[in-house]
Design a protein around this motif. Structure first.
Motif, PDB file in Angstrom:
ATOM      1  N   GLU A 181       0.845  -1.194   0.000  1.00 14.80           N
ATOM      2  CA  GLU A 181       0.000   0.000   0.000  1.00 14.80           C
ATOM      3  C   GLU A 181       0.879   1.241   0.000  1.00 14.80           C
ATOM      4  N   VAL A 182       0.615   2.135  -0.953  1.00 15.97           N
ATOM      5  CA  VAL A 182       1.323   3.411  -1.035  1.00 15.97           C
ATOM      6  C   VAL A 182       0.284   4.516  -0.896  1.00 15.97           C
ATOM      7  N   LYS A 183       0.474   5.347   0.121  1.00 18.09           N
ATOM      8  CA  LYS A 183      -0.537   6.350   0.452  1.00 18.09           C
ATOM      9  C   LYS A 183       0.113   7.725   0.569  1.00 18.09           C
ATOM     10  N   ASP A 184      -0.546   8.715  -0.006  1.00 20.03           N
ATOM     11  CA  ASP A 184      -0.058  10.093   0.125  1.00 20.03           C
ATOM     12  C   ASP A 184      -1.204  11.017   0.519  1.00 20.03           C
ATOM     13  N   LYS A 185      -0.861  12.234   0.864  1.00 19.19           N
ATOM     14  CA  LYS A 185      -1.848  13.263   1.198  1.00 19.19           C
ATOM     15  C   LYS A 185      -1.735  14.418   0.218  1.00 19.19           C
ATOM     16  N   GLY A 186      -1.560  14.020  -1.054  1.00 15.68           N
ATOM     17  CA  GLY A 186      -1.319  15.006  -2.101  1.00 15.68           C
ATOM     18  C   GLY A 186      -2.576  15.560  -2.731  1.00 15.68           C
ATOM     19  N   ILE A 187      -2.461  15.931  -4.002  1.00 14.24           N
ATOM     20  CA  ILE A 187      -3.532  16.668  -4.682  1.00 14.24           C
ATOM     21  C   ILE A 187      -4.732  15.789  -5.017  1.00 14.24           C
ATOM     22  N   GLY A 188      -4.549  14.445  -5.057  1.00 18.11           N
ATOM     23  CA  GLY A 188      -5.647  13.542  -5.384  1.00 18.11           C
ATOM     24  C   GLY A 188      -5.887  13.458  -6.887  1.00 18.11           C
ATOM     25  N   ILE A 189      -6.708  12.498  -7.264  1.00 14.63           N
ATOM     26  CA  ILE A 189      -7.020  12.262  -8.678  1.00 14.63           C
ATOM     27  C   ILE A 189      -8.500  12.524  -8.896  1.00 14.63           C
ATOM     28  N   PRO A 190      -8.863  13.360  -9.875  1.00 13.10           N
ATOM     29  CA  PRO A 190     -10.284  13.616 -10.140  1.00 13.10           C
ATOM     30  C   PRO A 190     -11.036  12.317 -10.421  1.00 13.10           C
ATOM     31  N   LEU A 191     -12.273  12.249  -9.953  1.00 14.39           N
ATOM     32  CA  LEU A 191     -13.077  11.036 -10.108  1.00 14.39           C
ATOM     33  C   LEU A 191     -13.217  10.639 -11.568  1.00 14.39           C
ATOM     34  N   ALA A 192     -13.371  11.594 -12.458  1.00 15.43           N
ATOM     35  CA  ALA A 192     -13.547  11.304 -13.887  1.00 15.43           C
ATOM     36  C   ALA A 192     -12.297  10.683 -14.500  1.00 15.43           C
ATOM     37  N   ASP A 193     -11.127  10.966 -13.917  1.00 11.10           N
ATOM     38  CA  ASP A 193      -9.861  10.445 -14.458  1.00 11.10           C
ATOM     39  C   ASP A 193      -9.523   9.058 -13.930  1.00 11.10           C
ATOM     40  N   GLN A 194     -10.103   8.678 -12.800  1.00 12.93           N
ATOM     41  CA  GLN A 194      -9.688   7.439 -12.139  1.00 12.93           C
ATOM     42  C   GLN A 194      -9.865   6.176 -12.984  1.00 12.93           C
ATOM     43  N   PRO A 195     -10.945   6.028 -13.785  1.00  7.64           N
ATOM     44  CA  PRO A 195     -11.060   4.804 -14.597  1.00  7.64           C
ATOM     45  C   PRO A 195      -9.985   4.676 -15.670  1.00  7.64           C
ATOM     46  N   HIS A 196      -9.251   5.786 -15.961  1.00  2.00           N
ATOM     47  CA  HIS A 196      -8.316   5.779 -17.085  1.00  2.00           C
ATOM     48  C   HIS A 196      -6.855   5.897 -16.654  1.00  2.00           C
ATOM     49  N   ILE A 197      -6.586   5.937 -15.365  1.00  2.00           N
ATOM     50  CA  ILE A 197      -5.223   6.257 -14.929  1.00  2.00           C
ATOM     51  C   ILE A 197      -4.212   5.164 -15.265  1.00  2.00           C
ATOM     52  N   PHE A 198      -4.695   3.928 -15.536  1.00  4.56           N
ATOM     53  CA  PHE A 198      -3.760   2.858 -15.884  1.00  4.56           C
ATOM     54  C   PHE A 198      -3.565   2.736 -17.398  1.00  4.56           C
ATOM     55  N   ASN A 199      -4.167   3.644 -18.163  1.00  3.48           N
ATOM     56  CA  ASN A 199      -3.948   3.668 -19.610  1.00  3.48           C
ATOM     57  C   ASN A 199      -2.673   4.431 -19.914  1.00  3.48           C
ATOM     58  N   ALA A 200      -1.947   3.975 -20.919  1.00  2.00           N
ATOM     59  CA  ALA A 200      -0.685   4.617 -21.279  1.00  2.00           C
ATOM     60  C   ALA A 200      -0.923   6.055 -21.740  1.00  2.00           C
ATOM     61  N   PHE A 201      -0.033   6.931 -21.320  1.00  2.00           N
ATOM     62  CA  PHE A 201      -0.005   8.336 -21.730  1.00  2.00           C
ATOM     63  C   PHE A 201      -1.225   9.130 -21.223  1.00  2.00           C
ATOM     64  N   ARG A 202      -1.946   8.559 -20.248  1.00  2.00           N
ATOM     65  CA  ARG A 202      -3.062   9.286 -19.655  1.00  2.00           C
ATOM     66  C   ARG A 202      -2.613   9.850 -18.316  1.00  2.00           C
ATOM     67  N   ARG A 203      -2.709  11.164 -18.179  1.00  2.00           N
ATOM     68  CA  ARG A 203      -2.359  11.820 -16.926  1.00  2.00           C
ATOM     69  C   ARG A 203      -3.605  12.495 -16.361  1.00  2.00           C
ATOM     70  N   ALA A 204      -3.633  12.630 -15.057  1.00  2.00           N
ATOM     71  CA  ALA A 204      -4.774  13.266 -14.419  1.00  2.00           C
ATOM     72  C   ALA A 204      -4.900  14.706 -14.910  1.00  2.00           C
ATOM     73  N   SER A 205      -6.117  15.180 -15.035  1.00  2.00           N
ATOM     74  CA  SER A 205      -6.364  16.518 -15.572  1.00  2.00           C
ATOM     75  C   SER A 205      -5.842  17.617 -14.658  1.00  2.00           C
ATOM     76  N   ASN A 206      -5.569  17.277 -13.387  1.00  2.00           N
ATOM     77  CA  ASN A 206      -5.058  18.280 -12.456  1.00  2.00           C
ATOM     78  C   ASN A 206      -3.558  18.141 -12.231  1.00  2.00           C
ATOM     79  N   ALA A 207      -2.870  17.400 -13.119  1.00  2.00           N
ATOM     80  CA  ALA A 207      -1.422  17.189 -12.948  1.00  2.00           C
ATOM     81  C   ALA A 207      -0.644  18.470 -13.131  1.00  2.00           C
ATOM     82  N   GLY A 208      -1.196  19.422 -13.884  1.00  2.00           N
ATOM     83  CA  GLY A 208      -0.537  20.710 -14.060  1.00  2.00           C
ATOM     84  C   GLY A 208       0.794  20.592 -14.756  1.00  2.00           C
ATOM     85  N   THR A 209       1.787  21.280 -14.209  1.00  2.00           N
ATOM     86  CA  THR A 209       3.111  21.322 -14.840  1.00  2.00           C
ATOM     87  C   THR A 209       4.056  20.266 -14.287  1.00  2.00           C
ATOM     88  N   VAL A 210       3.551  19.396 -13.408  1.00  2.00           N
ATOM     89  CA  VAL A 210       4.412  18.340 -12.865  1.00  2.00           C
ATOM     90  C   VAL A 210       4.820  17.406 -13.997  1.00  2.00           C
TER      91      VAL A 210
END
Length: 490
Positions: free
Chosen positions: A417-446
């Motif tokens: 288990e890896v847990k952080d208290k960071g920015i989180g992942i938008p609910l709409a992005d969560q079903p796609h986060i394991f797809n290649a080249f898909r980044r969360a919409s709130n990733a910004g400039t990171v």
């Protein structure tokens, strides 16, 4: 619920059958002790199936009763008997039973026989309905394989009109060959009559029409019996599958093109990745030389620039590693190589590695697996999973925000288990986060390639495990990986 009539003249056996059938979920509507009573009860109760003992007391044995029940009511019959001699089998076969079970009967044998019989009966009833309103070609022949009927579809497909085809040998009108060898094949009607069963041909069959045109078809043939159970002929049902063949050919071509494109893509990624390694290594080495030999007044500024170059090179090397790893995963070249792994030592090494990277922003804890802390796992792939998840957690967490890593063992499963208290992942992005080249919409400039979690997912799948995510905006994210392993005591 399937309703069954049991015909058995030995009371104890009959009651035992009833108990077995009811335990399997069937309903026994009646027990008949003679052939005459079996026919009467079948007319009265109209069960879904009859279990018929062949040897019955009285003037009517089980075979005669089964024949009468089928002729009058079209109810499927399964024979029960303690005799397996050839004469009995031949007599039973004449009535075309839906099953034949030798005593003593066990529950599994009984269940399988009933389900097969019901499926066969349903299929034959369906075919009967099809003959009445089918849009496929239908040809009826007598027992000498001479044509007695063609429907309009059959006339259209064969090129023969019924008036010309009537009483001709079937092979004159229905001439079929193998599409690969171009040799004649056994006519399904002949096989159906000889073997007294429904016969299906493969899709590699061509019908040669009256004008000599080959037509790809799929067909089946079934024997027909009269009211006395005598073989009267056969019915042939067939259809033009030209469109399906064309669609299959187009699909094969498309798959071939996609495979070729994927192969080219993998080769391109592999080549480009390796080609970039050499100049990056040169840049990195040159940067160290500049730092070592710089004595100018601007040395502090130069050291800062060199540090930026080294960080950029490090990022590019990591990106190339991700590209290569992802390419290997896509090509099925990630090979699982499990070996004895000391989980406690593995975790300690990860802690030491990331303590230097994370400094005081992380909190890493180890929960012991108990007595057995050595397991068969692939160390390299486990490192790939944990490092990617930790790197992501650190990347998307603010300064001084803790990141937690925990290892637990439960029922020969490793749970990471890896847990952080960071920015989180938008609910709409969560079903796609394991797809290649898909980044969360709130990733910004990171900075990120969008391949890390895709690589983790493929590595977890390779290990036969699962991965899940829980995340809320502004609250944090938890990734949970479960990997099965073989435990060894130490």
């Amino acid at each position: 619920m399937t309703r069954i009539l049991v015909v058995e003249d030995e009371r104890i056996i009959a009651l035992n059958l009833k108990e077995n059938l009811e335990s399997l979920g069937y309903t026994v509507v009646e027990i008949a002790a003679s052939g005459e009573k079996a026919v009467t009860k079948a007319r009265e109760l109209y069960p879904d199936l009859v279990l018929m003992d062949i040897w019955l007391q009285g003037d009517m044995d089980g075979i005669s009763a089964a024949q009468q029940i089928w002729d009058e009511l079209q109810i499927p019959v399964i024979y029960l008997t303690g005799h397996s001699d050839k004469i009995t089998l031949e007599r039973a076969k004449v009535t075309a039973p839906f099953g034949y079970i030798l005593k003593p009967v066990n529950e599994r044998q009984l269940s399988v026989a009933i389900e097969i019989a019901l499926q066969r009966y349903e299929r034959e009833q369906f075919l009967s309905a099809v003959l009445r309103g089918i849009g496929d070609g239908v040809i009826l022949v007598d027992q000498d394989c001479r044509i007695q009927f063609l429907n309009r579809v059959a006339e259209s497909l064969t090129g023969w009109e019924f008036a010309d085809a009537k009483n001709r040998e079937l092979t004159e009108v229905f001439n079929i060959i193998d599409s690969q060898t171009q040799h004649p094949v056994n006519n399904p009607v002949t096989l159906a009559l000889e073997q007294d069963r429904i016969v299906y041909l493969t899709d590699d069959i061509l019908l040669i029409t009256k004008n000599g045109t080959p037509l790809p078809i799929a067909d089946s043939a079934a024997p027909i019996r009269d009211n006395q159970g005598n073989l009267a002929g056969a019915v042939l049902v067939f259809q033009d599958i030209s469109d399906r063949k064309q669609a299959e050919a187009a699909l094969r071509q498309q798959l071939a093109r996609e495979q070729q494109l994927n192969q080219f893509q993998r080769q391109f990624i592999h080549t480009v990745s390796h080609e970039y390694r050499t100049p990056l290594s040169i840049i990195q080495a040159s940067t160290f030389l500049i730092e070592a030999n710089d004595s100018s007044v601007q040395s502090e500024k130069n050291r800062l620039n060199c540090q930026r170059i080294k960080q950029a090179v490090k990022y590019m090397v990591g990106l190339l590693e991700d590209v290569l790893t992802f390419g290997q995963a896509e090509a099925g070249q990630l090979i699982l190589d499990p070996a004895p792994l000391d989980l406690k030592l593995f975790c300690q090494q990860i802690i030491e590695e990331y303590s230097l990277i994370a400094s005081n922003r992380s909190e890493i804890k180890w929960l012991s697996c108990g007595q057995g802390q050595t397991a068969y796992l692939d160390k390299k792939i486990l490192q790939l999973i944990v490092r990617n998840l930790l790197t992501n957690a650190l990347k998307y967490s603010p300064e001084q925000s803790p990141v937690y890593l925990s290892f637990t063992c439960e029922d020969d499963r490793l749970i990471v288990e890896v847990k952080d208290k960071g920015i989180g992942i938008p609910l709409a992005d969560q079903p796609h986060i394991f797809n290649a080249f898909r980044r969360a919409s709130n990733a910004g400039t990171v900075r990120g390639s969008g391949m890390g979690l895709a690589i983790v997912k493929k590595a977890v799948d390779l290990h036969g495990g699962t991965i899940s995510v829980e995340s809320s905006l502004g609250v944090g994210t938890t990734f949970t990986v479960t990997l099965p392993f073989s435990r060894l005591s130490i």
